[in-house]
Design an enzyme around this catalytic site. Structure first.
Site, PDB file in Angstrom:
ATOM      1  N   HIS A 159      80.471  30.938 -10.109  1.00 26.58           N
ATOM      2  CA  HIS A 159      79.144  30.319 -10.030  1.00 26.58           C
ATOM      3  C   HIS A 159      78.123  31.408  -9.700  1.00 26.58           C
ATOM      4  CE1 HIS A 159      76.033  27.648  -8.294  1.00 26.58           C
ATOM      5  NE2 HIS A 159      76.649  26.648  -8.879  1.00 26.58           N
ATOM      6  N   ASP A 212      85.641  30.656  -3.092  1.00 28.45           N
ATOM      7  CA  ASP A 212      84.590  29.651  -3.251  1.00 28.45           C
ATOM      8  C   ASP A 212      85.284  28.299  -3.407  1.00 28.45           C
ATOM      9  OD1 ASP A 212      82.740  27.835  -4.124  1.00 28.45           O
ATOM     10  OD2 ASP A 212      81.971  29.069  -5.766  1.00 28.45           O
ATOM     11  N   GLN A 241      84.248  23.329  -5.083  1.00 26.18           N
ATOM     12  CA  GLN A 241      84.784  22.226  -5.904  1.00 26.18           C
ATOM     13  C   GLN A 241      86.182  21.818  -5.484  1.00 26.18           C
ATOM     14  OE1 GLN A 241      83.103  20.449  -8.013  1.00 26.18           O
ATOM     15  NE2 GLN A 241      81.267  21.717  -7.991  1.00 26.18           N
ATOM     16  N   LYS A 282      79.152  18.158  -1.558  1.00 24.01           N
ATOM     17  CA  LYS A 282      80.111  17.937  -2.642  1.00 24.01           C
ATOM     18  C   LYS A 282      81.361  17.220  -2.150  1.00 24.01           C
ATOM     19  CE  LYS A 282      78.467  21.936  -5.199  1.00 24.01           C
ATOM     20  NZ  LYS A 282      77.824  21.452  -6.426  1.00 24.01           N
ATOM     21  N   CYS A 312      75.279  26.695 -13.929  1.00 24.92           N
ATOM     22  CA  CYS A 312      75.130  27.866 -13.045  1.00 24.92           C
ATOM     23  C   CYS A 312      76.260  28.862 -13.260  1.00 24.92           C
ATOM     24  CB  CYS A 312      75.050  27.480 -11.570  1.00 24.92           C
ATOM     25  SG  CYS A 312      73.665  26.422 -11.186  1.00 24.92           S
TER      26      CYS A 312
HETATM   27  N1  PMP Z   1      80.212  27.299  -6.201  1.00 24.68           N
HETATM   28  C1  PMP Z   1      80.604  26.285  -6.972  1.00 24.68           C
HETATM   29  C2  PMP Z   1      81.939  26.357  -7.661  1.00 24.68           C
HETATM   30  C3  PMP Z   1      79.762  25.187  -7.137  1.00 24.68           C
HETATM   31  O1  PMP Z   1      80.152  24.164  -7.907  1.00 24.68           O
HETATM   32  C4  PMP Z   1      78.508  25.160  -6.472  1.00 24.68           C
HETATM   33  C5  PMP Z   1      77.545  23.999  -6.645  1.00 24.68           C
HETATM   34  N2  PMP Z   1      77.358  23.635  -7.991  1.00 24.68           N
HETATM   35  C6  PMP Z   1      78.164  26.241  -5.664  1.00 24.68           C
HETATM   36  C7  PMP Z   1      79.034  27.286  -5.552  1.00 24.68           C
HETATM   37  C8  PMP Z   1      76.874  26.279  -4.919  1.00 24.68           C
HETATM   38  O2  PMP Z   1      76.860  25.282  -3.962  1.00 24.68           O
HETATM   39  P1  PMP Z   1      75.497  24.852  -3.231  1.00 24.68           P
HETATM   40  O3  PMP Z   1      74.481  24.647  -4.304  1.00 24.68           O
HETATM   41  O4  PMP Z   1      75.862  23.608  -2.517  1.00 24.68           O
HETATM   42  O5  PMP Z   1      75.129  25.970  -2.306  1.00 24.68           O
END
Ligand code: PMP
Length: 404
Positions: free
Chosen positions: A120, A197, A200, A223, A361
């Site tokens: 991401h 990370d 998910q 999430k 993203c």
């Molecule tokens: N890493 C992953 C795999 C994500 O899915 C997300 C959110 N889409 C993020 C990082 C970033 O998380 P946040 O926007 O809650 O900071």
């Protein structure tokens, strides 16, 4: 959960009932159960005060609730110590904290940061920026044709130059799960620090940071049925002790004079300013909620929804499922030949079905797949087989309509 239990669970999510939607955008954010909303509401009504200060009773109540949430996070990820659990605003802030603090402490010109192609932007950009400042290099771990990470490339990229390995536990764009149990020991054998990370993953599987053997693990509250504005960075104490603070201000200090400052102990050294108190409490309650239902039961239910979706979607012509060989966890991406993913999303929305469309993203991932973007469905514990049926049938109609 059984179907009966499931309906009870759905009833506990007001967001599902206020909006007459089939909500299949859970990888972006989940809906919140009543218990989480109530925990936050109760805090403001009964215990609202600032934490870690005040000699008064209300401040003590607030501090106990806030620190109690830290204990719940510790238990949820099986962290060895509560001081190793840092509250942040979310995965993005966790990664910025880590890249800036560890990066500044560790990285030298010529050092390498290995990062998977699923990553991401919240992981890529912080490491890329600190790499540019320190003269280190960001090195991607490539993909195989089926969308899995190339393990032999990973093995050969690991070297004595590798200082950090950043891995996505479950890809938000593809729903693929990295074999981190096998990948972490390889990085550790090279002496690299490993950051996972888990944005998910935490809502879909049991996470045990000690069993994983990683050095850092990050996730977001929103999430996993908790509120926005709160997240976690877990890190090994010895490393956190050595790392410089990320932000400066109140709370993170021991003593301050105009000549200099002594920093506070963990975890406060990394928590400058008034924290997101109600949000931390909401997150703690959300994690308990998951534990009450049982993460393994949730995972089994979501796996059944995923299997049904993949099976039914495969019958629609002109539809390409991305990285659908093997298992997908929580999320599944697809495209319709000749159609823009955004158009599919808009047409699904007109049928009352919420999905995500775009690059998720993950622009480097999309570039590597030769795509501009995709549509993504993602499941949560409250989704049902009827919703999967409604989604597949709406999509089949849209594809047929566009074909005419
Ligand atoms: N890493 C992953 C795999 C994500 O899915 C997300 C959110 N889409 C993020 C990082 C970033 O998380 P946040 O926007 O809650 O900071």
């Amino acid at each position: 959960p059984s179907e009966a239990a499931l309906h009870q669970v759905r009833d506990q999510f007001p967001g599902l009932h206020e909006n007459e939607l089939i909500y299949l955008d859970n990888a972006a954010t989940t809906q919140k159960p009543d218990v989480v909303l109530k925990a936050m509401d109760d805090f403001y009504k009964t215990s609202n005060a600032n934490v870690h200060r005040g000699a008064h009773r209300l401040s003590d109540l607030a501090t106990r609730a806030f620190e109690g949430a830290r204990d719940k996070v510790q238990a949820f990820i099986n962290a060895p110590a509560r001081e190793e659990v840092l509250f942040t605003r979310g995965t993005t802030e966790s990664m910025n904290l880590l890249a800036q603090s560890l990066g500044q402490h560790l990285l030298q010109p010529g050092d390498e940061i290995l990062i998977d192609t699923w990553a991401h932007h919240a992981c890529i950009v912080p490491w890329q920026q600190i790499a540019a400042k320190t003269g280190a290099k960001l090195v991607p771990i490539p993909l195989l044709n089926d969308g899995e990470l190339d393990q032999s490339a990973y093995q050969s990229l690991l070297s004595e130059k590798t200082k950090v390995v950043s891995l996505t536990h479950i890809s938000n764009a593809l729903g693929k799960r990295a074999p981190i149990e096998r990948m972490i020991p390889k990085a550790k054998a090279q002496g690299a620090y490993v950051v996972i990370d888990g944005a998910q993953a935490v809502a879909h599987e049991a996470v045990d940071v000690q069993a994983l053997g990683c050095d850092f693990y990050a996730f977001s509250g929103h999430k996993c049925y908790g509120p926005t504005g709160i997240g976690v960075l877990w890190g090994k104490r010895a490393l956190l002790e050595q790392m410089p603070p990320y932000q400066y201000g109140g709370e993170m200090i021991d003593t301050v004079s105009f000549e200099g400052t002594q920093f506070n102990t963990l975890p406060y050294k990394f928590e400058a300013g008034t924290p997101a108190i109600a949000e931390a409490i909401g997150l703690g309650r959300a994690l308990e909620f998951i534990q009450e239902l049982g993460i393994d039961r949730i995972a089994a239910h979501e796996a059944a929804l995923m299997a049904k979706a993949k099976n039914e979607l495969a019958k629609i012509g002109k539809l390409t499922l991305l990285a659908a060989k093997g298992s997908n966890h929580g999320a599944l991406s697809f495209n319709v030949t000749g159609e823009h993913h955004q158009d599919i999303g808009i047409l699904l929305d007109q049928e009352g079905i919420a999905v995500r469309c775009g690059h998720h993203c993950c622009q480097p991932l999309m570039q590597s797949l030769g795509l501009k973007g995709s549509c993504r469905v993602s499941f949560a514990l409250y989704n049902t087989e009827e919703e999967v049926d409604a989604f597949v049938s709406a999509l089949a109609d849209i594809v047929e309509f566009l074909d005419d």
